[in-house]
Enzyme design. Structure first.
Site, PDB file in Angstrom:
ATOM      1  N   GLU A 180      -9.613  -1.534   5.194  1.00 21.64           N
ATOM      2  CA  GLU A 180     -10.362  -1.398   6.297  1.00 21.64           C
ATOM      3  C   GLU A 180     -11.392  -2.417   6.549  1.00 21.64           C
ATOM      4  O   GLU A 180     -12.009  -2.768   5.737  1.00 21.64           O
ATOM      5  CB  GLU A 180     -10.789   0.028   6.332  1.00 21.64           C
ATOM      6  CG  GLU A 180      -9.594   1.127   6.236  1.00 21.64           C
ATOM      7  CD  GLU A 180      -8.739   1.381   7.418  1.00 21.64           C
ATOM      8  OE1 GLU A 180      -8.686   0.493   8.184  1.00 21.64           O
ATOM      9  OE2 GLU A 180      -8.160   2.459   7.534  1.00 21.64           O
ATOM     10  N   ASP A 234       1.007  -1.169   0.186  1.00 19.38           N
ATOM     11  CA  ASP A 234      -0.113   0.067  -0.116  1.00 19.38           C
ATOM     12  C   ASP A 234       0.758   1.249   0.070  1.00 19.38           C
ATOM     13  O   ASP A 234       1.917   1.299   0.155  1.00 19.38           O
ATOM     14  CB  ASP A 234      -0.849  -0.020   1.229  1.00 19.38           C
ATOM     15  CG  ASP A 234      -0.366  -0.463   2.421  1.00 19.38           C
ATOM     16  OD1 ASP A 234       0.961  -0.381   2.633  1.00 19.38           O
ATOM     17  OD2 ASP A 234      -0.994  -0.615   3.630  1.00 19.38           O
TER      18      ASP A 234
HETATM   19  C1  GLP Z   1      -0.498   0.225   8.634  1.00 22.30           C
HETATM   20  C2  GLP Z   1      -0.105  -0.505   7.314  1.00 22.30           C
HETATM   21  C3  GLP Z   1      -0.408  -2.091   7.548  1.00 22.30           C
HETATM   22  C4  GLP Z   1       0.126  -2.233   8.721  1.00 22.30           C
HETATM   23  C5  GLP Z   1      -0.376  -1.564   9.834  1.00 22.30           C
HETATM   24  C6  GLP Z   1       0.022  -1.825  11.217  1.00 22.30           C
HETATM   25  O1  GLP Z   1      -1.734   0.774   8.399  1.00 22.30           O
HETATM   26  N1  GLP Z   1      -0.865   0.039   6.179  1.00 22.30           N
HETATM   27  O2  GLP Z   1       0.192  -2.662   6.299  1.00 22.30           O
HETATM   28  O3  GLP Z   1       0.059  -3.660   8.919  1.00 22.30           O
HETATM   29  O4  GLP Z   1      -0.166  -0.144   9.560  1.00 22.30           O
HETATM   30  O5  GLP Z   1       1.125  -1.224  11.614  1.00 22.30           O
HETATM   31  P1  GLP Z   1       2.142  -1.512  12.843  1.00 22.30           P
HETATM   32  O6  GLP Z   1       2.832  -2.703  12.646  1.00 22.30           O
HETATM   33  O7  GLP Z   1       2.874  -0.276  13.087  1.00 22.30           O
HETATM   34  O8  GLP Z   1       1.183  -1.905  13.966  1.00 22.30           O
END
Ligand code: GLP
Length: 249
Positions: free
Chosen positions: A150, A78
């Site tokens: 989402e 993404d």
């Molecule tokens: C973001 C990304 C995701 C990721 C998520 C969790 O929103 N788009 O791909 O898995 O955050 O992030 P974290 O690993 O910092 O908790």
């Protein structure tokens, strides 16, 4: 009426590690093994703080000449819309700083989805032309999102532009100067795109993810919890630390 509980998915392999460092080591061993088996590996990459330990170990392994990424291809899950690529918080910059600048990937084989007009279908084509994603790394959002899919995302969704939920904007605000700077839109591989990966490694760590990991992996398969679809994938490796796994066991 309560939704029916899914049957246990025996295709899901669980690795419960003592702490985040060991989770990262396990994930790195996994990627390293697949890359050694297939130097042309097509790797799906995730951002967020969870895979940072994995990236660090991969870079160390490259430095020690244990890994060669020169023939591999990567597709990121993404990217934010509305941030210049060079913005320090774009996922492109994040990957550059934490992985790409430290290993020997060929820049011609590094791919990101883009928010520009008509580019989503093009991203799907590129994945297909590369032979599909062999190994997809995934983190999970506190609301169950994978990539930027989402809650409410359709299970048959493909790469597209999405509006970020308030929870995600709040969670990701920690990387920006203030919450107003967090983009409200992003481009993401769809759920169906992710599910086509031949193998998946899902990483989660820490207390904040306990509830969502429980819902996603042991609760009903529902579009309200996008990651719950992983229960239907044939080859998911779930790598957790002890803290996040606490409510599962
Ligand atoms: C973001 C990304 C995701 C990721 C998520 C969790 O929103 N788009 O791909 O898995 O955050 O992030 P974290 O690993 O910092 O908790």
């Amino acid at each position: 009426m309560a939704e029916a509980r899914p049957p246990p998915n025996f295709a899901m392999k669980f690795f419960i590690e003592k702490n985040y460092a060991m989770l990262s080591q396990q994930a790195a061993n996994f990627v390293a093994q697949r890359l050694c088996q297939n130097p042309n590996l097509v790797l799906g990459l995730a951002t967020g703080s969870t895979p940072l330990g994995l990236f660090k170990i991969l870079a160390e392994k490259f430095k020690k000449k244990e890994l060669d990424f020169s023939l591999a291809t990567t597709f990121n899950l993404d990217e934010y819309c509305g941030l210049p690529l060079a913005h320090p918080q774009s996922y492109r910059s994040f990957m550059e700083a934490n992985l790409f600048s430290k290993i020997n990937l060929n820049y011609k084989r590094i791919f990101f989805p883009s928010c520009s007009l008509n580019s989503c279908q093009d991203y799907e084509e590129k994945i297909k032309n590369a032979g599909g994603i062999a190994l997809q790394i995934l983190g999970i959002g506190r609301n169950g999102h994978i990539g930027f899919n989402e809650p409410g995302s359709k299970f048959d969704s493909r790469t597209r532009i999405v509006r970020l939920s308030q929870t995600t904007i709040e969670d990701n605000a920690r990387f920006f100067n203030n919450i107003k700077e967090v983009p409200s839109k992003a481009v993401t591989m769809g759920i169906a795109t992710i599910m086509e990966a031949k193998e998946i490694v899902l990483l989660a760590s820490g207390e904040k993810k306990q509830d969502i990991i429980c819902q996603a992996l042991a609760g009903p398969i529902t579009e309200k919890v996008p990651a719950s679809i992983l229960q239907r994938h044939k080859a998911v490796n779930v790598i957790l630390d002890k803290t996040v796994a606490e409510k599962l066991t």
